[in-house]
Design an enzyme around this catalytic site. Structure first.
Site, PDB file in Angstrom:
ATOM      1  N   ASP A   1     123.259 -20.193  12.101  1.00 27.95           N
ATOM      2  CA  ASP A   1     124.536 -20.407  11.413  1.00 27.95           C
ATOM      3  C   ASP A   1     124.702 -21.910  11.237  1.00 27.95           C
ATOM      4  O   ASP A   1     125.153 -22.614  12.144  1.00 27.95           O
ATOM      5  CB  ASP A   1     125.682 -19.815  12.238  1.00 27.95           C
ATOM      6  CG  ASP A   1     127.056 -20.134  11.656  1.00 27.95           C
ATOM      7  OD1 ASP A   1     127.133 -20.606  10.507  1.00 27.95           O
ATOM      8  OD2 ASP A   1     128.056 -19.902  12.363  1.00 27.95           O
TER       9      ASP A   1
ATOM     10  N   THR B   1     129.642 -28.780  10.769  1.00 28.61           N
ATOM     11  CA  THR B   1     129.451 -29.807  11.795  1.00 28.61           C
ATOM     12  C   THR B   1     128.412 -29.447  12.843  1.00 28.61           C
ATOM     13  O   THR B   1     127.877 -30.341  13.505  1.00 28.61           O
ATOM     14  CB  THR B   1     130.785 -30.091  12.531  1.00 28.61           C
ATOM     15  OG1 THR B   1     131.302 -28.871  13.078  1.00 28.61           O
ATOM     16  CG2 THR B   1     131.812 -30.670  11.573  1.00 28.61           C
TER      17      THR B   1
ATOM     18  N   TYR C   1     135.806 -10.330  -4.267  1.00 27.48           N
ATOM     19  CA  TYR C   1     135.983 -11.609  -4.958  1.00 27.48           C
ATOM     20  C   TYR C   1     135.801 -11.423  -6.460  1.00 27.48           C
ATOM     21  O   TYR C   1     134.997 -10.582  -6.896  1.00 27.48           O
ATOM     22  CB  TYR C   1     134.969 -12.617  -4.436  1.00 27.48           C
ATOM     23  CG  TYR C   1     135.571 -13.842  -3.772  1.00 27.48           C
ATOM     24  CD1 TYR C   1     136.767 -13.763  -3.063  1.00 27.48           C
ATOM     25  CD2 TYR C   1     134.934 -15.084  -3.826  1.00 27.48           C
ATOM     26  CE1 TYR C   1     137.302 -14.872  -2.443  1.00 27.48           C
ATOM     27  CE2 TYR C   1     135.464 -16.203  -3.205  1.00 27.48           C
ATOM     28  CZ  TYR C   1     136.654 -16.094  -2.520  1.00 27.48           C
ATOM     29  OH  TYR C   1     137.194 -17.193  -1.908  1.00 27.48           O
TER      30      TYR C   1
ATOM     31  N   GLY D   1     131.822 -17.700   0.329  1.00 29.49           N
ATOM     32  CA  GLY D   1     130.988 -18.399   1.300  1.00 29.49           C
ATOM     33  C   GLY D   1     130.154 -17.444   2.133  1.00 29.49           C
ATOM     34  O   GLY D   1     130.646 -16.398   2.584  1.00 29.49           O
TER      35      GLY D   1
ATOM     36  N   ASP E   1     129.133 -17.719   5.118  1.00 33.13           N
ATOM     37  CA  ASP E   1     129.640 -17.555   6.483  1.00 33.13           C
ATOM     38  C   ASP E   1     130.766 -16.527   6.533  1.00 33.13           C
ATOM     39  O   ASP E   1     130.831 -15.698   7.446  1.00 33.13           O
ATOM     40  CB  ASP E   1     130.088 -18.897   7.059  1.00 33.13           C
ATOM     41  CG  ASP E   1     131.096 -19.636   6.180  1.00 33.13           C
ATOM     42  OD1 ASP E   1     131.237 -19.289   4.981  1.00 33.13           O
ATOM     43  OD2 ASP E   1     131.742 -20.573   6.686  1.00 33.13           O
ATOM     44  N   ARG E   2     131.647 -16.556   5.532  1.00 36.39           N
ATOM     45  CA  ARG E   2     132.722 -15.559   5.477  1.00 36.39           C
ATOM     46  C   ARG E   2     132.139 -14.170   5.257  1.00 36.39           C
ATOM     47  O   ARG E   2     132.603 -13.185   5.849  1.00 36.39           O
ATOM     48  CB  ARG E   2     133.700 -15.919   4.369  1.00 36.39           C
ATOM     49  CG  ARG E   2     134.473 -17.205   4.626  1.00 36.39           C
ATOM     50  CD  ARG E   2     135.222 -17.662   3.393  1.00 36.39           C
ATOM     51  NE  ARG E   2     136.311 -16.745   3.044  1.00 36.39           N
ATOM     52  CZ  ARG E   2     136.972 -16.807   1.886  1.00 36.39           C
ATOM     53  NH1 ARG E   2     136.657 -17.718   0.972  1.00 36.39           N
ATOM     54  NH2 ARG E   2     137.958 -15.951   1.641  1.00 36.39           N
TER      55      ARG E   2
ATOM     56  N   THR F   1     155.737 -37.950  19.550  1.00 38.77           N
ATOM     57  CA  THR F   1     154.850 -37.853  18.385  1.00 38.77           C
ATOM     58  C   THR F   1     153.592 -37.063  18.687  1.00 38.77           C
ATOM     59  O   THR F   1     153.133 -36.265  17.867  1.00 38.77           O
ATOM     60  CB  THR F   1     154.488 -39.268  17.886  1.00 38.77           C
ATOM     61  OG1 THR F   1     155.698 -39.936  17.513  1.00 38.77           O
ATOM     62  CG2 THR F   1     153.561 -39.206  16.678  1.00 38.77           C
TER      63      THR F   1
END
Length: 253
Positions: free
Chosen positions: A8, A12, A89, A96, A98-99, A171
């Site tokens: 996969d 990254t 789709y 994609g 991966d999807r 913050t």
């Protein structure tokens, strides 16, 4: 039985698994920068008979280098139908890979309708009917990507660890809470849209930030490790089965 290597290749990291038949022998992950060392260590261990299946959403040069060093890899691409999943789709091939793999895994892991959530560099939220029809899905920046975008786009907001607190009173906590709730809100809103036609659906949550996000969901949800690799395993298993005979002649009982 010949071993199977699953790859996969994400935005990254490279996630991988080595199977003996349908048994997961080992798995792991490495950053892109460490791929050459991983290849060197893996190449000497794999017999020539190893089957290789992969998903690539990263740069093509990385995929080409993996093939050059490890041998031919069958890269999964989205199509109209595969392993019981039908692609909804408008242009099926543009989904994609991966999807697509995650949807295949979800259909084989869960009998009913599912919201397939993958939490990585991007977060994807995909609607899968119980009969295997993929209805469509969402793409949004992942949890870390959201936080990093605030640092790049603003002058004084820090990339700092904070806690999810409501209401946030500093913050750091405001950033942590806002980014996480943006993920949770998108997932839960889409679940409610889906639930109108798919009662009893469950969210299957995978990826590096799955545990963090799933812990704050108030919809039915469970985490699943390596949905993409699990989908590749389904495809690999299907590729070993003999092609059904088309001989329709009746046989004697």
């Amino acid at each position: 039985m010949n071993p199977t290597l699953l790859l996969d290749l994400g935005n990254t990291r490279l996630k991988w698994a080595l199977l003996e038949g349908e048994h997961w022998r080992e798995s792991g992950a490495c950053r892109h920068v460490d791929i050459p060392q991983w290849i060197e260590a893996m190449r000497v261990r794999l017999p020539a008979s190893t089957r290789r299946f992969g998903v690539n959403v990263a740069h093509d040069r990385l995929a080409l280098e993996l093939e050059r060093q490890l041998g031919p890899i069958r890269w999964l691409v989205a199509e109209e139908q595969c392993c019981g999943v039908t692609n909804g789709y408008d242009e099926p091939e543009r989904l994609g890979a991966d999807r697509w793999a995650a949807l295949i895994a979800a259909h084989h892991l869960h009998d009913g309708a599912a919201l397939v959530v993958c939490c990585g560099t991007a977060t994807t939220v995909d609607w899968l009917e119980a009969d295997g029809r993929f209805r469509g899905g969402l793409i949004l920046p992942g949890l870390t990507t959201m936080r990093e975008s605030l640092v790049r786009a603003t002058a004084k907001l820090p990339l700092a660890a904070g806690e999810v607190r409501l209401p946030p009173t500093n913050t750091r906590d405001a950033i942590a809470s806002g980014c996480l709730l943006a993920q949770v809100g998108a997932i839960e809103h889409y679940y409610r849209v889906m639930e109108g036609t798919a009662c009893g659906a469950v969210a299957l949550v995978s990826g590096g930030d799955a545990e963090i996000i799933a812990a704050h969901l108030v919809i039915p949800a469970r985490t699943v490790d390596n949905l993409v690799l699990r989908g590749l395993a389904v495809v690999a298993a299907a590729s070993t089965r003999p092609t059904p005979s088309h001989d329709t002649r009746e046989t004697a009982p």
